[in-house]
Design an enzyme around this catalytic site. Structure first.
Site, PDB file in Angstrom:
ATOM      1  N   ASP A  41       6.394  -4.056  -1.494  1.00 38.67           N
ATOM      2  CA  ASP A  41       5.540  -3.161  -0.727  1.00 38.67           C
ATOM      3  C   ASP A  41       4.264  -2.859  -1.494  1.00 38.67           C
ATOM      4  OD1 ASP A  41       7.436  -2.957   1.298  1.00 38.67           O
ATOM      5  OD2 ASP A  41       8.464  -1.297   0.292  1.00 38.67           O
ATOM      6  N   TYR A  69      15.507  -2.950 -10.382  1.00 35.05           N
ATOM      7  CA  TYR A  69      14.373  -2.087 -10.068  1.00 35.05           C
ATOM      8  C   TYR A  69      14.450  -0.811 -10.897  1.00 35.05           C
ATOM      9  CZ  TYR A  69      13.863  -4.883  -5.783  1.00 35.05           C
ATOM     10  OH  TYR A  69      13.706  -5.904  -4.887  1.00 35.05           O
ATOM     11  N   ASP A  83       9.228   6.228   1.879  1.00 38.36           N
ATOM     12  CA  ASP A  83       8.535   6.223   0.593  1.00 38.36           C
ATOM     13  C   ASP A  83       7.291   7.098   0.676  1.00 38.36           C
ATOM     14  OD1 ASP A  83       6.477   4.725   1.785  1.00 38.36           O
ATOM     15  OD2 ASP A  83       7.168   2.829   0.957  1.00 38.36           O
ATOM     16  N   ARG A 182      14.344   1.878  -0.882  1.00 39.44           N
ATOM     17  CA  ARG A 182      13.918   3.006  -0.041  1.00 39.44           C
ATOM     18  C   ARG A 182      15.086   3.559   0.762  1.00 39.44           C
ATOM     19  NH1 ARG A 182       9.375   0.563   3.544  1.00 39.44           N
ATOM     20  NH2 ARG A 182      10.615  -1.301   3.168  1.00 39.44           N
TER      21      ARG A 182
END
Length: 300
Positions: A41, A69, A83, A182
């Site tokens: 993203d 992550y 987000d 997310r």
């Protein structure tokens, strides 16, 4: 001059799309033939893997690898994108947020660890009726995505910070491909009754490929290209072949009785005596046969 070929490991900064990074690589390398092994993203930073020229054929073996992550989850409010780039849709009162204990957070995190059923974010790139979910959501259309099974092998809370009306959690996640971080933030917030969303996200690993040493988007020239042989060997394991065997593989012939040389793996990267990638080979009984051949490349 030969057309460029190889793999680019890119450390994407925030504020640009993954397609922006691909466009910069195409300009720097003066080629259109560049693909990616999964996007990030615009808000997210970290590792993008780009294939250039014939090496794009390796991306199919990279896209499905597990990933790591680092993220920050904010508990106390929800957004329409799950987000910080989205619009706030709900906010819990400060007293309700303050009442959430660290033990409750740990229980919520534990419930999201392991093999779980996850509904992707409505602004994901999943196609619904031939259209991307995020395009439908931005057009104001209702988006209903089916849950999918994913595996979160690690969801560690590294830090917990409390302010008025919010709890920020710094987390590290190891997960299978297709996991939406997310959605983990959203689901943790729902489980705790206060809402949640991501405020930062960084991809630090794809399979055996780390973000350390990856190139900046402003430095995606020929010097940043990693050889297809190097990356394929890291991802699939190395299978050294003689010059005669390399020729036979390129001509579509099997290598009789060679399956034992690739160990227990089903596939491996065949490397010729000069260090070039012949292609990806696979087991066929006791034999080995090419699954994908690549053009001969210079020594690594």
């Amino acid at each position: 001059m030969a057309a460029p070929s190889g793999i680019l490991l890119v450390d994407k900064p925030g504020g640009i799309t993954s397609h922006d990074a691909v466009a910069r690589a195409r300009k720097s390398l003066d080629t259109r033939k560049i693909g990616h092994a999964g996007t990030l993203d615009p808000m997210a930073t970290g590792l993008l893997v780009l294939g250039v020229g014939p090496a794009t054929r390796l991306l199919t073996f990279i896209v499905g690898l597990d990933k790591t992550y680092e993220a920050t989850i904010r508990l106390g409010s929800s957004t329409d994108t799950d987000d910080a780039d989205g619009t706030e849709t709900a906010r819990a009162d400060a007293a309700t947020v303050a009442a959430v204990t660290s033990e409750q957070i740990r229980a919520g995190v534990d419930a999201l660890t392991g093999t779980i059923s996850q509904v992707p974010s409505t602004v994901s790139a999943i196609k619904v009726g031939g259209r991307r979910a995020y395009d439908l959501a931005r057009a104001g259309e209702e988006v209903q995505l089916r849950p999918r099974t994913v595996t979160v092998s690690r969801l560690d809370v590294r830090a917990e910070r409390r302010t008025a009306g919010a709890i920020d959690l710094d987390v590290v996640v190891d997960c299978t491909s297709g996991t939406y971080i997310r959605a983990l933030a959203r689901d943790l917030g729902v489980a705790l009754g206060v809402g949640g969303h991501l405020t930062s996200l960084r991809r630090t690993r794809i399979g055996p490929l780390p973000v350390e040493g990856a190139a900046h988007v402003d430095a995606l020239g020929p010097d940043a290209l990693r050889s297809a042989a190097e990356i394929a060997a890291l991802v699939l394991g190395r299978f050294d072949v003689s010059a005669d065997e390399a020729r036979d593989l390129r001509h579509g012939k099997r290598l009789p009785g060679a399956a034992g040389r690739i160990g227990r793996a089903e596939r491996a990267a065949a490397i010729d005596p000069l260090g070039g990638l012949v292609g990806v080979v696979e087991r066929r009984g006791d034999d080995v046969k090419s699954a994908i051949n690549l053009p001969e490349e210079p020594a690594a």
